[in-house]
Design a protein around this motif. Structure first.
Motif, short mmCIF file in Angstrom:
data_model
loop_
_atom_site.label_atom_id
_atom_site.label_comp_id
_atom_site.label_asym_id
_atom_site.label_seq_id
_atom_site.Cartn_x
_atom_site.Cartn_y
_atom_site.Cartn_z
N GLU A 60 0.80 -1.23 0.00
CA GLU A 60 0.00 0.00 0.00
C GLU A 60 0.83 1.27 0.00
O GLU A 60 0.41 2.29 -0.55
CB GLU A 60 -0.96 0.01 1.20
N THR A 61 1.99 1.26 0.61
CA THR A 61 2.81 2.46 0.69
C THR A 61 3.69 2.66 -0.54
O THR A 61 4.24 3.73 -0.74
CB THR A 61 3.71 2.45 1.94
N GLY A 62 3.84 1.61 -1.34
CA GLY A 62 4.67 1.72 -2.54
C GLY A 62 6.16 1.74 -2.25
O GLY A 62 6.96 2.11 -3.11
N ILE A 63 6.57 1.32 -1.05
CA ILE A 63 8.00 1.31 -0.72
C ILE A 63 8.73 0.34 -1.65
O ILE A 63 8.25 -0.75 -1.93
CB ILE A 63 8.24 0.98 0.76
N SER A 64 9.87 0.77 -2.14
CA SER A 64 10.66 -0.08 -3.03
C SER A 64 11.68 -0.87 -2.23
O SER A 64 11.98 -0.54 -1.08
CB SER A 64 11.38 0.77 -4.08
N THR A 65 12.24 -1.89 -2.86
CA THR A 65 13.27 -2.68 -2.18
C THR A 65 14.48 -1.81 -1.86
O THR A 65 15.05 -1.90 -0.78
CB THR A 65 13.70 -3.88 -3.05
N GLY A 66 14.85 -0.94 -2.81
CA GLY A 66 15.98 -0.04 -2.58
C GLY A 66 15.73 0.92 -1.44
O GLY A 66 16.61 1.17 -0.61
N ASP A 67 14.49 1.47 -1.38
CA ASP A 67 14.13 2.37 -0.28
C ASP A 67 14.24 1.65 1.06
O ASP A 67 14.80 2.19 2.01
CB ASP A 67 12.70 2.89 -0.43
N PHE A 68 13.69 0.42 1.12
CA PHE A 68 13.73 -0.31 2.39
C PHE A 68 15.17 -0.62 2.78
O PHE A 68 15.55 -0.45 3.95
CB PHE A 68 12.89 -1.59 2.32
N ASP A 69 15.99 -1.05 1.84
CA ASP A 69 17.40 -1.33 2.15
C ASP A 69 18.12 -0.07 2.65
O ASP A 69 18.91 -0.14 3.60
CB ASP A 69 18.13 -1.91 0.94
N ARG A 70 17.83 1.09 2.05
CA ARG A 70 18.45 2.34 2.50
C ARG A 70 17.97 2.71 3.91
O ARG A 70 18.76 3.13 4.75
CB ARG A 70 18.15 3.48 1.53
N ILE A 71 16.68 2.56 4.16
CA ILE A 71 16.13 2.85 5.48
C ILE A 71 16.80 1.97 6.53
O ILE A 71 17.20 2.44 7.60
CB ILE A 71 14.60 2.67 5.50
N MET A 72 16.95 0.69 6.23
CA MET A 72 17.57 -0.23 7.19
C MET A 72 19.03 0.13 7.42
O MET A 72 19.51 0.12 8.55
CB MET A 72 17.46 -1.68 6.70
N LEU A 81 9.74 -9.22 8.95
CA LEU A 81 8.47 -8.82 9.55
C LEU A 81 8.37 -7.29 9.58
O LEU A 81 7.30 -6.72 9.34
CB LEU A 81 8.34 -9.41 10.95
N TYR A 82 9.48 -6.63 9.86
CA TYR A 82 9.52 -5.17 9.86
C TYR A 82 9.22 -4.63 8.45
O TYR A 82 8.54 -3.62 8.29
CB TYR A 82 10.88 -4.71 10.35
N ALA A 83 9.70 -5.35 7.44
CA ALA A 83 9.46 -4.92 6.06
C ALA A 83 7.97 -4.90 5.74
O ALA A 83 7.49 -3.98 5.08
CB ALA A 83 10.20 -5.83 5.08
N VAL A 84 7.22 -5.90 6.22
CA VAL A 84 5.78 -5.87 5.92
C VAL A 84 5.09 -4.73 6.66
O VAL A 84 4.11 -4.19 6.16
CB VAL A 84 5.06 -7.22 6.17
N ALA A 85 5.63 -4.33 7.81
CA ALA A 85 5.08 -3.15 8.50
C ALA A 85 5.25 -1.91 7.62
O ALA A 85 4.34 -1.09 7.50
CB ALA A 85 5.75 -2.94 9.86
N TRP A 86 6.40 -1.79 6.97
CA TRP A 86 6.65 -0.65 6.07
C TRP A 86 5.76 -0.72 4.83
O TRP A 86 5.49 0.30 4.20
CB TRP A 86 8.12 -0.61 5.67
N MET A 87 5.28 -1.89 4.50
CA MET A 87 4.40 -2.02 3.34
C MET A 87 3.00 -1.49 3.61
O MET A 87 2.27 -1.18 2.68
CB MET A 87 4.34 -3.48 2.89
N VAL A 88 2.62 -1.37 4.90
CA VAL A 88 1.27 -0.88 5.23
C VAL A 88 1.27 0.45 5.97
O VAL A 88 0.23 1.10 6.06
CB VAL A 88 0.45 -1.92 6.03
N ALA A 89 2.39 0.87 6.51
CA ALA A 89 2.47 2.14 7.23
C ALA A 89 3.42 3.06 6.48
O ALA A 89 4.56 2.68 6.20
CB ALA A 89 2.97 1.93 8.66
#
Length: 147
Positions: free
Chosen positions: A6-18, A70-78
């Motif tokens: 739902e948030t449209g987070i990309s794999t690259g965005d999530f890797d950078r955030i982490m 599990l944290y990644a799926v949280a970023w997918m909805v928030a």
């Protein structure tokens, strides 16, 4: 219930955030392979430091991968899940993980306003054996809270 990203987070965005917010993940080299269809798929590259007696990957490495998935799926909805925190996790170690990469696939079981419950399977990339099943609960940030 959430069904996609739902948030449209990309794999690259999530890797950078982490890498910025959870440097330990960067140290482990965890890579996000996909965030789509309501499933987060991450890979933990093999490191000989993770081997314990019995020539299997140690539990702390397996759980770290699961927790990040599990944290990644949280970023997918928030939109900003910075303040989402693990409040409970149950790990079922099912078989010894052979030396090699590990693959995590996490998905949401229930996404409420305050709690997110998700599950994660950890498989060996060597033989596709199911090594662990993890169920985790995250306390989610209030709507509109920025990190």
């Amino acid at each position: 219930m959430a069904t996609g990203n739902e948030t449209g987070i990309s794999t690259g965005d999530f890797d950078r955030i982490m890498a910025q917010k959870v440097p330990y993940v960067g140290d482990m080299g965890i890579v996000t392979e996909s965030l789509e269809g309501g499933v987060a798929r991450l890979r933990l590259p093999f490191n000989p430091r993770y081997i314990r007696p019995g020539n299997v990957v140690c539990g702390p490495a397996i759980f770290a991968l699961a927790d990040i998935a599990l944290y990644a799926v949280a970023w997918m909805v928030a939109p900003v899940a910075d303040h989402a925190v693990t409040t409970e996790a149950t790990v079922h170690f099912l078989s010894g993980a052979k030396p090699g990469d590990l693959i995590a696939e996490a998905s949401i079981l229930k996404a409420g306003k305050r709690l997110l419950i998700a599950q994660c399977d950890i498989r060996s990339a060597v033989d596709n054996a199911l090594c662990a099943h993890v169920i985790g609960t995250y306390a989610m940030p209030p709507a509109g809270k920025a990190g």
